[in-house]
Write a protein that holds these residues in place. Sequence first.
Motif, PDB file in Angstrom:
ATOM      1  N   PHE A   1      23.942  41.879 -26.659  1.00  0.00           N
ATOM      2  CA  PHE A   1      23.675  41.992 -28.140  1.00  0.00           C
ATOM      3  C   PHE A   1      24.781  42.004 -29.150  1.00  0.00           C
ATOM      4  CE2 PHE A   1      19.746  44.218 -26.186  1.00  0.00           C
ATOM      5  CZ  PHE A   1      19.255  43.145 -25.675  1.00  0.00           C
ATOM      6  N   GLY A   2      25.891  42.640 -28.556  1.00  0.00           N
ATOM      7  CA  GLY A   2      27.000  42.602 -29.527  1.00  0.00           C
ATOM      8  C   GLY A   2      27.323  41.571 -30.045  1.00  0.00           C
ATOM      9  N   HIS A   3      27.180  40.333 -29.554  1.00  0.00           N
ATOM     10  CA  HIS A   3      27.953  39.125 -29.924  1.00  0.00           C
ATOM     11  C   HIS A   3      26.962  38.005 -30.354  1.00  0.00           C
ATOM     12  CE1 HIS A   3      31.713  40.749 -28.706  1.00  0.00           C
ATOM     13  NE2 HIS A   3      30.803  41.098 -27.492  1.00  0.00           N
ATOM     14  N   PHE A   4      25.823  38.448 -30.923  1.00  0.00           N
ATOM     15  CA  PHE A   4      25.104  37.522 -32.063  1.00  0.00           C
ATOM     16  C   PHE A   4      25.654  37.822 -33.520  1.00  0.00           C
ATOM     17  CE2 PHE A   4      21.865  40.870 -31.643  1.00  0.00           C
ATOM     18  CZ  PHE A   4      21.800  41.337 -33.013  1.00  0.00           C
ATOM     19  N   VAL A   5      25.871  36.811 -34.233  1.00  0.00           N
ATOM     20  CA  VAL A   5      26.164  36.914 -35.675  1.00  0.00           C
ATOM     21  C   VAL A   5      25.482  37.531 -36.540  1.00  0.00           C
ATOM     22  CG1 VAL A   5      27.445  35.543 -37.463  1.00  0.00           C
ATOM     23  CG2 VAL A   5      28.112  35.226 -34.943  1.00  0.00           C
ATOM     24  N   ILE A   6      25.651  38.389 -37.460  1.00  0.00           N
ATOM     25  CA  ILE A   6      24.997  38.864 -38.554  1.00  0.00           C
ATOM     26  C   ILE A   6      25.533  38.473 -39.834  1.00  0.00           C
ATOM     27  CG2 ILE A   6      23.716  40.542 -37.429  1.00  0.00           C
ATOM     28  CD1 ILE A   6      25.740  42.682 -38.679  1.00  0.00           C
ATOM     29  N   ASP A   7      26.867  37.898 -39.774  1.00  0.00           N
ATOM     30  CA  ASP A   7      27.702  37.412 -41.050  1.00  0.00           C
ATOM     31  C   ASP A   7      28.534  36.405 -40.577  1.00  0.00           C
ATOM     32  OD1 ASP A   7      29.517  36.737 -43.038  1.00  0.00           O
ATOM     33  OD2 ASP A   7      29.817  39.088 -43.609  1.00  0.00           O
ATOM     34  N   ARG A   8      28.052  35.005 -40.633  1.00  0.00           N
ATOM     35  CA  ARG A   8      29.050  33.885 -40.086  1.00  0.00           C
ATOM     36  C   ARG A   8      30.547  33.945 -40.726  1.00  0.00           C
ATOM     37  NH1 ARG A   8      31.091  31.080 -37.228  1.00  0.00           N
ATOM     38  NH2 ARG A   8      30.471  29.069 -36.703  1.00  0.00           N
ATOM     39  N   ASN A   9      30.642  34.529 -41.835  1.00  0.00           N
ATOM     40  CA  ASN A   9      32.168  34.291 -42.403  1.00  0.00           C
ATOM     41  C   ASN A   9      32.853  35.645 -42.458  1.00  0.00           C
ATOM     42  OD1 ASN A   9      32.310  31.718 -43.090  1.00  0.00           O
ATOM     43  ND2 ASN A   9      30.763  31.966 -44.679  1.00  0.00           N
ATOM     44  N   GLY A  10      32.321  36.440 -41.432  1.00  0.00           N
ATOM     45  CA  GLY A  10      32.380  37.919 -41.637  1.00  0.00           C
ATOM     46  C   GLY A  10      33.864  38.311 -40.816  1.00  0.00           C
ATOM     47  N   LEU A  11      33.719  39.699 -40.296  1.00  0.00           N
ATOM     48  CA  LEU A  11      34.931  40.260 -39.563  1.00  0.00           C
ATOM     49  C   LEU A  11      35.279  39.413 -38.426  1.00  0.00           C
ATOM     50  CD1 LEU A  11      34.186  44.211 -40.112  1.00  0.00           C
ATOM     51  CD2 LEU A  11      36.025  42.708 -41.221  1.00  0.00           C
ATOM     52  N   GLU A  12      36.497  39.312 -37.733  1.00  0.00           N
ATOM     53  CA  GLU A  12      36.861  38.898 -36.531  1.00  0.00           C
ATOM     54  C   GLU A  12      36.267  39.647 -35.432  1.00  0.00           C
ATOM     55  OE1 GLU A  12      40.607  37.193 -35.961  1.00  0.00           O
ATOM     56  OE2 GLU A  12      40.636  35.963 -37.738  1.00  0.00           O
ATOM     57  N   CYS A  13      35.493  39.113 -34.388  1.00  0.00           N
ATOM     58  CA  CYS A  13      35.389  40.032 -33.309  1.00  0.00           C
ATOM     59  C   CYS A  13      36.331  39.776 -32.219  1.00  0.00           C
ATOM     60  CB  CYS A  13      33.777  39.746 -32.846  1.00  0.00           C
ATOM     61  SG  CYS A  13      33.284  40.522 -31.391  1.00  0.00           S
ATOM     62  N   ASN A  14      36.243  40.829 -31.067  1.00  0.00           N
ATOM     63  CA  ASN A  14      37.256  40.421 -30.066  1.00  0.00           C
ATOM     64  C   ASN A  14      36.698  39.172 -29.082  1.00  0.00           C
ATOM     65  OD1 ASN A  14      35.327  41.687 -28.641  1.00  0.00           O
ATOM     66  ND2 ASN A  14      36.437  43.644 -28.412  1.00  0.00           N
ATOM     67  N   CYS A  15      35.790  38.976 -29.467  1.00  0.00           N
ATOM     68  CA  CYS A  15      34.976  37.742 -28.355  1.00  0.00           C
ATOM     69  C   CYS A  15      35.499  36.495 -28.966  1.00  0.00           C
ATOM     70  CB  CYS A  15      33.618  37.803 -28.367  1.00  0.00           C
ATOM     71  SG  CYS A  15      32.647  37.118 -29.884  1.00  0.00           S
ATOM     72  N   GLY A  16      36.214  36.285 -30.163  1.00  0.00           N
ATOM     73  CA  GLY A  16      36.768  35.043 -30.522  1.00  0.00           C
ATOM     74  C   GLY A  16      35.873  34.561 -31.831  1.00  0.00           C
ATOM     75  N   ARG A  17      34.534  34.912 -31.933  1.00  0.00           N
ATOM     76  CA  ARG A  17      33.757  34.709 -33.074  1.00  0.00           C
ATOM     77  C   ARG A  17      34.044  35.443 -34.536  1.00  0.00           C
ATOM     78  NH1 ARG A  17      27.438  34.099 -31.408  1.00  0.00           N
ATOM     79  NH2 ARG A  17      27.811  32.364 -33.088  1.00  0.00           N
ATOM     80  N   LYS A  18      33.255  35.298 -35.543  1.00  0.00           N
ATOM     81  CA  LYS A  18      33.405  36.087 -36.778  1.00  0.00           C
ATOM     82  C   LYS A  18      32.027  36.807 -36.973  1.00  0.00           C
ATOM     83  CE  LYS A  18      37.366  34.025 -39.156  1.00  0.00           C
ATOM     84  NZ  LYS A  18      37.718  33.326 -40.369  1.00  0.00           N
ATOM     85  N   GLY A  19      31.984  37.995 -37.237  1.00  0.00           N
ATOM     86  CA  GLY A  19      30.867  38.406 -37.924  1.00  0.00           C
ATOM     87  C   GLY A  19      29.683  39.038 -37.057  1.00  0.00           C
ATOM     88  N   CYS A  20      30.352  39.238 -35.832  1.00  0.00           N
ATOM     89  CA  CYS A  20      29.341  39.769 -34.912  1.00  0.00           C
ATOM     90  C   CYS A  20      28.634  41.058 -35.010  1.00  0.00           C
ATOM     91  CB  CYS A  20      30.001  39.876 -33.363  1.00  0.00           C
ATOM     92  SG  CYS A  20      30.337  38.083 -32.799  1.00  0.00           S
ATOM     93  N   PHE A  21      27.601  41.071 -34.566  1.00  0.00           N
ATOM     94  CA  PHE A  21      26.945  42.456 -34.685  1.00  0.00           C
ATOM     95  C   PHE A  21      27.714  43.691 -34.307  1.00  0.00           C
ATOM     96  CE2 PHE A  21      23.002  45.078 -32.867  1.00  0.00           C
ATOM     97  CZ  PHE A  21      22.828  45.768 -34.033  1.00  0.00           C
ATOM     98  N   GLU A  22      28.654  43.626 -33.316  1.00  0.00           N
ATOM     99  CA  GLU A  22      29.411  44.607 -32.573  1.00  0.00           C
ATOM    100  C   GLU A  22      30.393  45.053 -33.664  1.00  0.00           C
ATOM    101  OE1 GLU A  22      32.628  44.385 -29.206  1.00  0.00           O
ATOM    102  OE2 GLU A  22      30.639  44.420 -28.457  1.00  0.00           O
ATOM    103  N   ALA A  23      30.858  43.959 -34.467  1.00  0.00           N
ATOM    104  CA  ALA A  23      32.129  43.970 -35.471  1.00  0.00           C
ATOM    105  C   ALA A  23      31.438  44.996 -36.687  1.00  0.00           C
ATOM    106  CB  ALA A  23      32.458  43.067 -35.967  1.00  0.00           C
ATOM    107  N   TYR A  24      30.239  45.345 -36.599  1.00  0.00           N
ATOM    108  CA  TYR A  24      29.890  46.098 -38.000  1.00  0.00           C
ATOM    109  C   TYR A  24      28.763  47.367 -37.501  1.00  0.00           C
ATOM    110  CZ  TYR A  24      31.128  42.125 -40.829  1.00  0.00           C
ATOM    111  OH  TYR A  24      31.707  41.075 -41.456  1.00  0.00           O
ATOM    112  N   ALA A  25      28.329  47.367 -36.284  1.00  0.00           N
ATOM    113  CA  ALA A  25      27.319  48.248 -35.828  1.00  0.00           C
ATOM    114  C   ALA A  25      27.799  49.025 -34.611  1.00  0.00           C
ATOM    115  CB  ALA A  25      25.998  47.554 -35.718  1.00  0.00           C
ATOM    116  N   SER A  26      29.049  49.005 -33.996  1.00  0.00           N
ATOM    117  CA  SER A  26      29.247  49.747 -32.857  1.00  0.00           C
ATOM    118  C   SER A  26      29.795  50.989 -33.358  1.00  0.00           C
ATOM    119  CB  SER A  26      30.390  48.671 -32.076  1.00  0.00           C
ATOM    120  OG  SER A  26      31.503  48.674 -33.092  1.00  0.00           O
ATOM    121  N   ALA A  27      30.003  51.905 -32.304  1.00  0.00           N
ATOM    122  CA  ALA A  27      30.784  53.114 -32.975  1.00  0.00           C
ATOM    123  C   ALA A  27      32.186  52.961 -33.305  1.00  0.00           C
ATOM    124  CB  ALA A  27      30.833  54.100 -31.624  1.00  0.00           C
TER     125      ALA A  27
END
Length: 317
Positions: free
Chosen positions: A163-189
């Motif tokens: 679940f952490g790696h679907f995108v909620i902001d296509r041009n958002g923060l970089e995620c450690n999975c290699g994508r940008k704007g992942c749910f995890e990058a905004y809503a994890s602890a």
Amino acid sequence: MKYYIGIDLGGTNIAAGLVGEDASLKNHLSIPTKSGRSACEIVRDMAGLARKAAALYGIDWKDIEAVGIGVPGTANRDTGMVEYANNLGFYKEPIVPMLEEELPGKPIRFDNDANAAAWGEYLAGSGKGSKSMLAVTLGTGIGGGIILDGKIFQGVNYAAGEFGHFVIDRNGLECNCGRKGCFEAYASATALIAQTKEAMKENPDSLLWELCGGDPGLVEGKTLFDGVRKQDKTAKRVLDRYIEYLSAGLVNLINIFQPELICIGGGISKAGDLLLKPLKEIVDREDYARTSRVRTRLAVAELDNDAGLIGAALLKE
């Protein structure tokens, strides 16, 4: 009463527990994983801890029905192999065959640790009595587990529930999975802590500074919620924005699965109604099925770390 052993293999600790057929956890033991060692060494420790859990409760090893393991990474249930677990340095390690050698004659079952925890929560925690449930764990990342019609949904490659790696902001923060704007990058602890620190820099008069002793390095999820309870305006703004991010992901999940329940776990979930009440308000407003008589419920996980042991022990073949 039939008894089972559950093992939770983590990057920091190996935990094991004796579990009854009624999903009751009888004991809980743990030892350091000492990651970086070979899989063989770690498996030997797992086997020893399993035997010890049974012995400490006075159960003869021959009376143990089965042993279940929750492992980080991708658990291939066809081969019994951990395909990849980066925090253990595992790549295509045949964990189940190795454990079968250490514990001959016992059925060995295994799954991803997030799936095992979701299964435990489904059997004995907040999901008890439901037929469908999603578990969303807010930690370093965002873990997930999918229970549909009373079964763990694993996907064609046993990797479902990321679940952490679907995108909620296509041009958002970089995620450690290699994508940008992942749910995890905004809503994890981890994301919440980063958001709190950033707000503190911008607001040097915030009470949050006092709550962490003036050291941003000591900020944790609890710090923010303590600030909200003390009516700190900066903390409240951070929480409001965080809940918007979290609700965006949860509404997406509800719209896709329409489960009976979403179970929210991780340390942040201990904030209770400070988190859950405003979250429910947004979800109720934005859920596509908001006019339906039957709605997905949100609940806080009840079992903490015990969920992984209970779920692993009672995994099905």
